[in-house]
Design a protein around this motif. Sequence first.
Motif, PDB file in Angstrom:
ATOM      1  N   ILE A  51       8.804   2.343  -2.929  1.00 51.27           N
ATOM      2  CA  ILE A  51       7.823   1.518  -3.344  1.00 51.27           C
ATOM      3  C   ILE A  51       8.116   0.499  -4.317  1.00 51.27           C
ATOM      4  N   ARG A  52       9.221   0.854  -5.252  1.00 48.22           N
ATOM      5  CA  ARG A  52       9.504  -0.557  -6.110  1.00 48.22           C
ATOM      6  C   ARG A  52      10.592  -1.598  -5.318  1.00 48.22           C
ATOM      7  N   ILE A  53      11.244  -0.927  -4.310  1.00 52.10           N
ATOM      8  CA  ILE A  53      11.898  -1.973  -3.322  1.00 52.10           C
ATOM      9  C   ILE A  53      10.817  -2.906  -2.804  1.00 52.10           C
ATOM     10  N   HIS A  54       9.663  -2.315  -2.279  1.00 54.83           N
ATOM     11  CA  HIS A  54       8.765  -3.154  -1.926  1.00 54.83           C
ATOM     12  C   HIS A  54       8.128  -4.014  -2.331  1.00 54.83           C
ATOM     13  N   LEU A  55       7.751  -3.578  -3.892  1.00 57.02           N
ATOM     14  CA  LEU A  55       6.990  -4.409  -4.935  1.00 57.02           C
ATOM     15  C   LEU A  55       8.207  -5.409  -5.342  1.00 57.02           C
ATOM     16  N   ASN A  89       9.250 -11.156  -5.125  1.00 59.86           N
ATOM     17  CA  ASN A  89      10.134 -12.329  -4.559  1.00 59.86           C
ATOM     18  C   ASN A  89       9.500 -13.207  -3.915  1.00 59.86           C
ATOM     19  N   LEU A  90       8.638 -13.122  -3.117  1.00 55.85           N
ATOM     20  CA  LEU A  90       7.855 -13.882  -2.156  1.00 55.85           C
ATOM     21  C   LEU A  90       6.900 -14.493  -2.843  1.00 55.85           C
ATOM     22  N   ILE A  91       6.103 -13.885  -3.855  1.00 48.41           N
ATOM     23  CA  ILE A  91       5.095 -14.737  -4.727  1.00 48.41           C
ATOM     24  C   ILE A  91       5.661 -15.798  -5.434  1.00 48.41           C
ATOM     25  N   SER A  92       6.908 -15.288  -6.173  1.00 49.21           N
ATOM     26  CA  SER A  92       7.634 -16.475  -7.097  1.00 49.21           C
ATOM     27  C   SER A  92       8.069 -17.601  -5.950  1.00 49.21           C
ATOM     28  N   ARG A  93       8.161 -17.454  -4.855  1.00 48.66           N
ATOM     29  CA  ARG A  93       8.680 -18.395  -3.994  1.00 48.66           C
ATOM     30  C   ARG A  93       7.456 -19.208  -3.417  1.00 48.66           C
ATOM     31  N   TYR A 130       1.235 -11.020  -0.832  1.00 50.22           N
ATOM     32  CA  TYR A 130       0.015 -10.271  -0.717  1.00 50.22           C
ATOM     33  C   TYR A 130      -0.166  -9.247   0.181  1.00 50.22           C
ATOM     34  N   ASP A 131       0.260  -9.509   1.428  1.00 49.77           N
ATOM     35  CA  ASP A 131       0.453  -8.451   2.393  1.00 49.77           C
ATOM     36  C   ASP A 131       1.123  -7.271   1.940  1.00 49.77           C
ATOM     37  N   ILE A 132       2.391  -7.237   1.476  1.00 54.24           N
ATOM     38  CA  ILE A 132       3.230  -6.213   1.084  1.00 54.24           C
ATOM     39  C   ILE A 132       2.380  -5.409  -0.169  1.00 54.24           C
ATOM     40  N   LEU A 133       1.717  -6.293  -1.011  1.00 57.66           N
ATOM     41  CA  LEU A 133       1.063  -5.399  -1.958  1.00 57.66           C
ATOM     42  C   LEU A 133      -0.036  -4.381  -1.467  1.00 57.66           C
ATOM     43  N   MET A 134      -0.869  -4.982  -0.566  1.00 59.32           N
ATOM     44  CA  MET A 134      -1.736  -4.401   0.231  1.00 59.32           C
ATOM     45  C   MET A 134      -1.210  -3.150   0.773  1.00 59.32           C
ATOM     46  N   SER A 135      -0.057  -3.256   1.233  1.00 59.65           N
ATOM     47  CA  SER A 135       0.482  -2.189   2.241  1.00 59.65           C
ATOM     48  C   SER A 135       0.939  -1.103   1.003  1.00 59.65           C
ATOM     49  N   ILE A 136       1.234  -1.181  -0.120  1.00 66.12           N
ATOM     50  CA  ILE A 136       1.754  -0.161  -0.823  1.00 66.12           C
ATOM     51  C   ILE A 136       0.295   0.340  -1.963  1.00 66.12           C
ATOM     52  N   LYS A 137      -0.674  -0.464  -1.965  1.00 68.00           N
ATOM     53  CA  LYS A 137      -1.904   0.265  -2.672  1.00 68.00           C
ATOM     54  C   LYS A 137      -2.221   1.681  -2.582  1.00 68.00           C
ATOM     55  N   LYS A 138      -1.716   2.108  -1.540  1.00 67.93           N
ATOM     56  CA  LYS A 138      -2.312   3.852  -1.211  1.00 67.93           C
ATOM     57  C   LYS A 138      -1.322   4.513  -2.121  1.00 67.93           C
ATOM     58  N   PHE A 145      -0.247  -7.769 -10.354  1.00 65.23           N
ATOM     59  CA  PHE A 145       0.189  -8.611  -9.442  1.00 65.23           C
ATOM     60  C   PHE A 145      -0.918  -9.201  -8.178  1.00 65.23           C
ATOM     61  N   MET A 146      -1.745  -8.584  -7.972  1.00 65.39           N
ATOM     62  CA  MET A 146      -3.155  -9.007  -7.134  1.00 65.39           C
ATOM     63  C   MET A 146      -3.610 -10.292  -7.611  1.00 65.39           C
ATOM     64  N   GLY A 147      -3.871 -10.180  -9.240  1.00 62.46           N
ATOM     65  CA  GLY A 147      -4.132 -11.163  -9.828  1.00 62.46           C
ATOM     66  C   GLY A 147      -3.462 -12.408  -9.931  1.00 62.46           C
ATOM     67  N   LEU A 148      -2.120 -12.216 -10.138  1.00 56.32           N
ATOM     68  CA  LEU A 148      -1.162 -13.344  -9.883  1.00 56.32           C
ATOM     69  C   LEU A 148      -1.199 -13.994  -8.524  1.00 56.32           C
ATOM     70  N   CYS A 149      -1.374 -13.174  -7.487  1.00 57.19           N
ATOM     71  CA  CYS A 149      -1.477 -13.775  -6.113  1.00 57.19           C
ATOM     72  C   CYS A 149      -2.485 -14.986  -6.091  1.00 57.19           C
ATOM     73  N   PHE A 150      -3.607 -14.460  -6.694  1.00 54.61           N
ATOM     74  CA  PHE A 150      -4.632 -15.324  -6.752  1.00 54.61           C
ATOM     75  C   PHE A 150      -4.646 -16.343  -7.836  1.00 54.61           C
ATOM     76  N   GLU A 151      -4.052 -16.361  -8.651  1.00 52.56           N
ATOM     77  CA  GLU A 151      -3.852 -17.225  -9.564  1.00 52.56           C
ATOM     78  C   GLU A 151      -3.027 -18.396  -8.823  1.00 52.56           C
ATOM     79  N   PHE A 152      -1.754 -17.902  -8.213  1.00 55.05           N
ATOM     80  CA  PHE A 152      -0.783 -18.908  -7.472  1.00 55.05           C
ATOM     81  C   PHE A 152      -1.754 -19.537  -6.341  1.00 55.05           C
TER      82      PHE A 152
END
Length: 336
Positions: free
Chosen positions: A38-42, A47-51, A58-66, A80-87
């Motif tokens: 999960i750390r790899i996915h995170l 990486n994607l959010i920073s780019r 966001y889609d990857i974050l949703m996939s690891i929520k469980k 990190f969800m908040g960071l998505c919406f901030e961006f």
Amino acid sequence: MENNVFENAEEKLKESWEVHRQAFGPILEPAFVENKEIRIHLTAALNLISRREVKKGYDILMSIKKHCLYGEDKAAWNFFMGLCFEFMGSKTEMAKWYEKANLYPHNFYLPYLKLAKFYHADAKFEEAERNYLLAIDCLENAMEEYKDKVVLGSAYVNLTSCLTMMHRYKAAVVNYRKALAFPIQSGTSATGAILYAAMGNIKEVERFLSIVSKEIPALYAHTKKMTDEILERKHPHFSPISLDEKNIEKFWQWFNENKEKIKETDSETVKSLGGKIKEVFAFLEREPRFKIALEENKHQIIFSDFYAMALNIGYKELINKCPDEILKDFGFIIER
């Protein structure tokens, strides 16, 4: 060859993790400690959010929520969800997710500081103060690697501004003096000038304005105008402003004609009510904030005064001139 590819990929992953750890360490490091996959996915999501490929992240974050099992996992995930919406530029959604992150244990200053600035800009000064203090506490007690004196000094300056707007000048001075112990930021002297103007200390206002004129010339005219208005008792946040009696009469006439729709909280009528409030308070630069609630068979109109003296006194004057026929069905409250 395959081993080299694997080693290169692993090395890049470690490098990416380290970059994100340096930025978000106190909330990132304790997350998903028992789940390397999960750390790899995170890491991939970050990486994607920073780019600025936010949707993919966001889609990857949703996939690891469980896989969020512990409070530390949930704190990081919500942050990190908040960071998505901030961006994505959605500050209201950003604040919602940062608030959720702060329900779980973490020692990271950033979600608190982001919320403090969000509430400060929205004139919700009590919430802003609370979050500034939490951010400062995180920074003061951070490991040496995560201490940031520039950010800490800036947080104290912002807290000073917040307390000034709440008319808590003694506390503002205490925190301003703490701010001056850290690297001086752009706008620090302007904050001091406004604080001392609110306290009526002309000598200190002049001293800080002199510093502003030399260090931040572009900010001087605005700061000078604001401090002059405060000292001359013309600034609506710090002094009363006379209201036009005719506008008060027109307000209550309109209110009486539309009271049934106001009771029903008809959206167009409620919107119009905001416009009518602005006609009474011509000095109000932001949209008025009010709520309508049914309490004990009366509809309560709850006005927010934003800690502005002219608005608080003005609402009292407006309410005092409310016709008795309206008071049978309505009550009026002023809150901060």
